[in-house]
Design a protein around this motif. Structure first.
Motif, short mmCIF file in Angstrom:
data_model
loop_
_atom_site.label_atom_id
_atom_site.label_comp_id
_atom_site.label_asym_id
_atom_site.label_seq_id
_atom_site.Cartn_x
_atom_site.Cartn_y
_atom_site.Cartn_z
N ILE A 14 0.79 -1.18 -0.05
CA ILE A 14 0.05 0.22 0.05
C ILE A 14 1.05 1.38 0.05
O ILE A 14 0.57 2.11 -0.79
N GLY A 15 1.80 1.29 0.89
CA GLY A 15 2.76 2.17 1.12
C GLY A 15 3.47 2.83 -0.42
O GLY A 15 3.59 3.73 -0.65
N SER A 16 3.88 1.70 -1.10
CA SER A 16 4.65 2.06 -2.43
C SER A 16 3.62 2.65 -3.20
O SER A 16 4.15 3.57 -4.11
N SER A 17 2.40 2.22 -3.38
CA SER A 17 1.32 2.64 -4.26
C SER A 17 1.02 4.20 -3.72
O SER A 17 0.92 5.05 -4.68
N TYR A 18 1.11 4.42 -2.65
CA TYR A 18 0.86 5.90 -1.99
C TYR A 18 2.17 6.80 -2.46
O TYR A 18 1.74 7.78 -3.14
N VAL A 19 3.44 6.16 -2.72
CA VAL A 19 4.53 6.95 -3.08
C VAL A 19 4.08 7.20 -4.49
O VAL A 19 4.52 8.52 -4.88
N LEU A 20 3.82 6.37 -5.21
CA LEU A 20 3.63 6.63 -6.63
C LEU A 20 2.69 7.71 -6.87
O LEU A 20 2.87 8.59 -7.90
N ILE A 21 1.37 7.83 -6.15
CA ILE A 21 0.54 8.68 -6.42
C ILE A 21 1.09 9.99 -5.88
O ILE A 21 0.71 11.09 -6.42
N LEU A 142 4.07 -8.47 -4.50
CA LEU A 142 5.57 -8.47 -4.56
C LEU A 142 5.81 -7.57 -5.92
O LEU A 142 6.67 -6.77 -5.84
N PHE A 143 5.20 -7.87 -6.74
CA PHE A 143 5.22 -7.19 -8.20
C PHE A 143 5.19 -5.82 -7.90
O PHE A 143 5.74 -4.88 -8.52
N VAL A 144 3.90 -5.27 -7.17
CA VAL A 144 3.60 -3.77 -7.01
C VAL A 144 4.82 -3.19 -6.41
O VAL A 144 5.24 -2.31 -6.93
N VAL A 145 5.43 -3.88 -5.28
CA VAL A 145 6.70 -3.26 -4.59
C VAL A 145 7.79 -3.31 -5.47
O VAL A 145 8.45 -2.35 -5.58
N PHE A 146 8.14 -4.39 -6.21
CA PHE A 146 9.27 -4.37 -7.21
C PHE A 146 8.98 -3.11 -8.12
O PHE A 146 9.81 -2.39 -8.42
N VAL A 147 7.97 -3.07 -9.07
CA VAL A 147 7.76 -1.95 -9.95
C VAL A 147 7.98 -0.68 -9.51
O VAL A 147 8.48 0.33 -9.90
N ALA A 148 7.09 -0.52 -8.30
CA ALA A 148 7.19 0.92 -7.46
C ALA A 148 8.63 1.09 -7.36
O ALA A 148 8.85 2.33 -7.47
N ALA A 149 9.44 0.25 -6.71
CA ALA A 149 10.79 0.59 -6.56
C ALA A 149 11.59 0.91 -7.67
O ALA A 149 12.33 1.83 -7.69
#
Lengths: 291, 332
Positions: A14-21, A142-149
């Motif tokens: 959730i956090g990494s998607s928040y970062v992207l937004i 895991l894919f969300v965290v990876f792509v976001a990173a």
């Protein structure tokens, strides 16, 4: 302990998607001194475009992500030209209200095209499970965290090291002086909107296989992005990254160990406390008043 | 003098309306319009006069509505509940405003947005008191007063008309008072205002408390009019809608607040015929109004009347006559 680790992973998702937004929002907030209420709608439109590309046209999920980012990037630029540029010298309230208008337009346009019912996006990682020391991790998470990173890393590099990034920081710091130094401010603003919109869309396409996609999903995203931006300090990229991860973790722990109904209350309470006691954000130095 | 005459004629029109057109549908729209006008006037106190844009106004409307509904359902007379709802909203406005009003501009807007959401989430989740998502039903109607027993919409219409006129009168008195001038100076330049001896914090909190109290009364009226409350009503969308009415009418203008409230109520009712395009057209309208009429309807009115004064009225004066006054004479 295992539950705690599982919560932590969920918090990072959730956090990494928040970062992207929040990255796009904070860049624009810092540069134009405007609150863009339509930013969460870009995430929503991105998710719907990915659904359209994947289930409508049959494109693979991995191709739908960059395409949706591209299309929404263009949409972000169109939005800036039509609804924000004519107001650049007007009162800040008018800019905010204009963005509210845009968010109403986008929500209802999407509802007309795709209907109000929630939709799902198929991802090849959804049914993948990884066992790690007693934990069961979902492939998509895991894919969300990876792509976001990856995206955050690329953006961080662009902003810190490249000419465009330096120009963006210069514009955010002082638009007038940047112009005097020969920076084409208009071009930088367009670029910022395109990048911000694309990143928001990426968050939409990444989360869509985990949660469903519906026309009003952008509202909460916008508000969470506000919280992140204020936590990190306006215009502060590092702050947005840290703020997004903190908010994601705090919310997930709160929902897991206390009450899932009140997890949103917690994020707003945190926001108000930060505003009151450290208005420059957790990572900001001091508030700069733009005159 | 002219202005008072015009206001009197307007009042006469609105009093006569339900008697001349006893149409339940129109009266219903006007009642909703009245609620909106009172809400916009209350937001105008803090956002228009003092320049602090609030995105959480629905919270005070909701607090007033739920307070009055719950109190009256527990046996307290509705008229007493009205007063208590105003007091409870005012107190919550004071408690929220006291810390938040230290913030300025965007920060204030976002903090009020956060409070609005907190209140909405509380209404939605505090099931023991508010019945949560199920909503509150069985709210009593007001007791009969002055020959009005609230059996028809017309009776409600006269009550909201009285509330609206009082809110307009109250706003006008504030605007013309020392407080009004202090608020405008805060809006123009807070630092200079405080340097000139204006007690910025005091006036801001006072305006915010008044604003919350009036919004609470509007909420209480709403509760006893629709007789059913759902947390869905008191969401961010509503706060935004009130702000849009104020902006489209004209920030800081009492006439603008009234025009904006009525205009948006009627326009969104009319747009209903376009069903699925309603909100889309609404969004486009908002963007266009902000771009082409940044001072709202009252700004447009001022421009038009300024233009008329310059062209039509001056010409007629040059002819030597006072024909400029004739339209008002023939009007009554």
């Amino acid at each position: 302990m295992i539950e705690f680790l599982q919560q932590t992973v969920n918090g990072f998702v959730i956090g990494s998607s928040y970062v992207l937004i929040a990255l796009g929002l904070t860049l624009i907030f810092g540069m134009l001194d405007m609150i863009n209420f339509a930013h969460g709608e870009l995430l929503m439109v991105g998710a719907f475009i990915a659904v359209g590309l994947a289930s409508g046209l049959g494109l693979p999920y991995l191709l739908a992500i960059p395409l949706a980012m591209l299309i929404v990037g263009v949409l972000g630029v169109v939005m800036e030209r039509l609804a924000f540029k004519p107001l650049r010298n007007s009162d800040r309230v008018n800019l905010m209200v204009s963005s509210l208008g845009v968010s109403i337009i986008l929500q209802n346009a999407v509802q007309l095209i795709w209907g109000p019912d929630p939709r799902n996006l198929q991802s090849p990682f959804t049914n993948m499970q990884i066992h790690l020391g007693g934990m069961v991790l979902n492939g998509q998470r895991l894919f969300v965290v990876f792509v976001a990173a990856l995206l955050i890393g690329v953006l961080y590099y662009v902003i810190q090291k490249t000419k465009i990034g330096i120009a963006m920081r210069a514009c955010a710091f002082d638009m007038e002086t940047a112009k005097l130094m020969g920076i084409k401010a208009n071009r930088i603003i367009i670029m910022t909107f395109a990048i911000g919109a694309g990143l928001a869309a990426s968050a939409g396409t990444l989360l869509a296989p985990i949660f469903s996609v519906y026309p009003t999903m952008g509202v909460m995203a916008t508000m969470k992005a506000f919280v992140v931006v204020l936590l990190g300090g306006i215009g502060n990229v590092t702050g947005a990254i840290a703020g997004g991860l903190i908010l994601g973790l705090v919310e997930t722990y709160a929902a897991g160990y206390w009450s899932s109904e009140y997890k949103d209350v917690i994020s707003f309470v945190i926001m108000i406390l930060v505003l009151l006691f450290k208005p420059a954000g957790l990572f900001g130095k001091h508030v700069q008043e733009k005159v | 003098m002219n202005k008072k005459l015009l206001a009197g004629l307007c009042l006469l029109f609105f009093v006569a309306f339900p008697i001349v057109f006893p149409d339940d549908y129109f009266i219903h729209i006007l009642v909703m319009g009245g609620i909106n006008v009172v809400l916009v006037l209350s937001l105008n106190l803090i956002s228009g006069f003092a320049g602090q844009v609030s995105l959480g106004h629905a919270a005070f409307f909701g607090i007033g509505a739920y307070a009055s509904a719950i109190l009256s359902m527990n046996g307290i007379p509705v008229w007493v509940a009205f007063v208590l709802a105003a007091v409870i909203s005012a107190v919550s406005g004071f408690l929220i405003g006291y810390p938040v009003l230290r913030l300025r501009g965007h920060f204030f807007a976002i903090a009020t947005l956060g409070f609005g959401e907190i209140v909405h989430l509380l209404i939605n989740n505090w099931v023991d008191v508010t019945r949560g998502p199920m909503g509150l039903s069985g709210i009593p109607k007001p007791e009969a007063i002055f020959g009005l027993d609230f059996s028809s919409k017309t009776h409600y219409y006269f009550l909201i008309l009285a509330f609206t006129v009082s809110a307009i009168y109250f706003s006008t008195r504030i605007q013309q008072s020392k407080m009004g001038r202090a608020l405008v100076s805060i809006r123009t330049d807070e630092i200079t205002a405080s340097a000139m001896g204006v007690n910025v914090a005091y006036y801001k909190i006072l305006a915010f408390t008044f604003s919350s109290a009036i919004a609470g009364i509007a909420g209480a009226y709403y509760a006893h009019f629709v007789l059913f409350l759902s947390p869905e009503t008191f969401k961010l969308a509503m706060s935004i809608n009130v702000l849009l009415m104020l902006l489209i009418g004209g920030m800081g203008s009492i006439l603008g607040s009234v025009l904006g409230g009525l205009f948006i109520t009627i326009v969104s009712e009319y747009l209903r015929t376009f069903a699925q395009y309603q909100m889309l057209i609404y969004g486009v309208l908002i963007v266009m109004v902000v771009i082409f009429a940044p001072k709202g309807l009252s700004g447009v009115l001022e421009k038009v009347s300024g233009f008329l004064r310059k062209t039509v009225f001056q010409k007629s004066q040059m002819k030597g006559g006072y024909s400029a006054h004739e339209p008002t004479h023939s009007a009554d």
